[in-house]
Design a protein around this motif. Structure first.
Motif, mmCIF file in Angstrom:
data_model
loop_
_atom_site.group_PDB
_atom_site.id
_atom_site.type_symbol
_atom_site.label_atom_id
_atom_site.label_comp_id
_atom_site.label_asym_id
_atom_site.label_seq_id
_atom_site.Cartn_x
_atom_site.Cartn_y
_atom_site.Cartn_z
ATOM 1 N N THR A 1 0.840 -1.205 0.000
ATOM 2 C CA THR A 1 0.000 0.000 0.000
ATOM 3 C C THR A 1 0.874 1.253 0.000
ATOM 4 O OG1 THR A 1 -1.612 -1.260 1.281
ATOM 5 C CG2 THR A 1 -1.959 1.119 1.138
ATOM 6 N N GLU A 2 1.871 1.241 0.840
ATOM 7 C CA GLU A 2 2.795 2.377 0.934
ATOM 8 C C GLU A 2 3.533 2.562 -0.400
ATOM 9 O OE1 GLU A 2 5.879 1.815 3.844
ATOM 10 O OE2 GLU A 2 6.834 3.739 3.286
ATOM 11 N N LYS B 1 1.225 4.249 -2.872
ATOM 12 C CA LYS B 1 1.073 5.692 -2.600
ATOM 13 C C LYS B 1 2.264 6.480 -3.108
ATOM 14 C CE LYS B 1 -1.877 5.698 1.445
ATOM 15 N NZ LYS B 1 -1.846 5.597 2.906
ATOM 16 N N GLY C 1 -3.197 1.744 -2.713
ATOM 17 C CA GLY C 1 -2.294 2.850 -2.394
ATOM 18 C C GLY C 1 -2.134 3.807 -3.563
ATOM 19 N N GLY D 1 -3.085 7.745 -3.854
ATOM 20 C CA GLY D 1 -2.098 8.751 -4.252
ATOM 21 C C GLY D 1 -2.488 9.512 -5.504
#
Lengths: 149, 149, 149, 149
Positions: A23-24, A27, A51, A55
């Motif tokens: 997910t990070e 983003k 993510g 974003g």
């Protein structure tokens, strides 16, 4: 007009920890590229799409079946190719750079295709095969992606 | 999140007249759908992409080779599938509705796939096969697309 | 060493009459060529394989799924390609000559691929498209196959 | 009627030593199975086909292009799939057992597909990936193939 695409590959199922990393990664990737391509299904694929959408990016899912509904909820554009596992080659070939998250043999076949095509493949704690670019953090992965876009 | 896609099929080469029709079709389609999918090459494919871009849409090109540079200049997202003519099935399956412009046997194979999948296929002066929705103007095509999105 | 192959295409289901024609076609084809390629499933595909086996030939089935058991009982060599309908292009491309029996849109897509590739396609009471070689009897089909092997 | 098939995978080019091993493997495989499937091109593929033909077997080549003439001279039945590297998945899926000879990333993608499908894959001095059956001699490979046919 040709837009850059980053493909992210990885397992259908994953631990909570890998899910958070995916997910990070999504983003942060959304800050460096407009389009993300994945296999469009669950696990790491869903997490990274989620993510990337958060974003602000646009997600492409190349799914193995003919049914667009098989894609996860964070896919914008579905290519429902009905090619089964032959779709693996399409997912990586659609990317200008590929990031590999942990996964099993399917992920390995995709890494192998990257090596065969000469597409840069960044392994974020995924398979360690001669020729991959190994990193151990999302920041490291993003840095390597940026260099190659 | 799943976005609608219209696929447009038609010949690699075309007359000036068909080119103008394809361009106009692209422009008008951009008012009713965000994404256009084509085979990404020349002739009708290039003309409809050019119109769709002029109308503000995003274009997807599913090309038969592995080389993204083979796509025409009006393609935003290239899926370089390297599947040769097996790509025909992918172009139509990626669409929720398909519009057929004049073309030869390749276009016929794509129309046949639409019929096999049950995807609505609107023939704008293209092949006249039982099961297609025949129209003879861009306006007619747009009207039929709208009904089916 | 390259052996000649004749591909036969046609519907998944067929009338008793077409079934008999397909079986007879298979038997007679076995006298002119060693290998028969079909889509490996039911209907006309099964009937022609059954006749070809009875005539002493070897049958190849290119099936759309990954499961070899999906092939009919008269297939010797199964290529389980898991490519869905993209397999249509493979069935015709594997043949040096193609005979089309009655069928629906799937058969039409295969005829279209023949025309696109320039593979001779003999329509035995199947689709009547510009470019096919029309015959109305098994004998007529065999005669046209022989000319082209 | 379904016949067993053994697929052999390995590099496009190979050393004289690997060529001899591939040829010997082909000869001995012909004693245990009637059909051999390979990618149909040069290097290990050609050597194993040559041995298999010498041993009296029938060879199938699933080649990446549309041109049957691209197959090596020891291929009897060519499936010219025109799918580029997506053909890798077909080569292994056509086998009931797979033997891997030394090769690069293409061979690795094929091994990965075997693991994903659950097809037994015997590595004769090829990639050492968790899940493969490792052997270091032709005799060892034949023994493992026999157990699984």
């Amino acid at each position: 007009m040709l837009e850059k695409v980053v493909s992210v590959i990885g397992g259908h199922s994953c631990t909570k920890e890998v899910e958070q990393i995916a997910t990070e990664l999504g983003k942060k990737l959304a800050k460096v590229v407009k389009y993300l391509c994945t296999g469009g299904l669950s696990g790491t694929m869903k997490a990274v799409c989620s993510g990337f959408k958060a974003g602000g990016g646009i997600t492409i899912g190349i799914i193995p079946s003919y049914d667009k509904k098989d894609a996860n909820n964070f896919v914008d554009i579905v290519i429902p190719i009905g090619l089964g596992l032959a779709r693996n080659v399409l997912v990586v070939k659609s990317g200008d750079v590929v990031v590999a998250l942990p996964g099993e043999a399917g992920t390995l076949s995709e890494i192998a295709y990257c090596l065969q095509f000469g597409i840069p493949v960044i392994s974020l704690n995924s398979w360690d095969i001669a020729g991959v670019i190994r990193v151990d953090s999302v920041e490291g992965a993003i840095k390597e992606v940026k260099k190659r876009l």
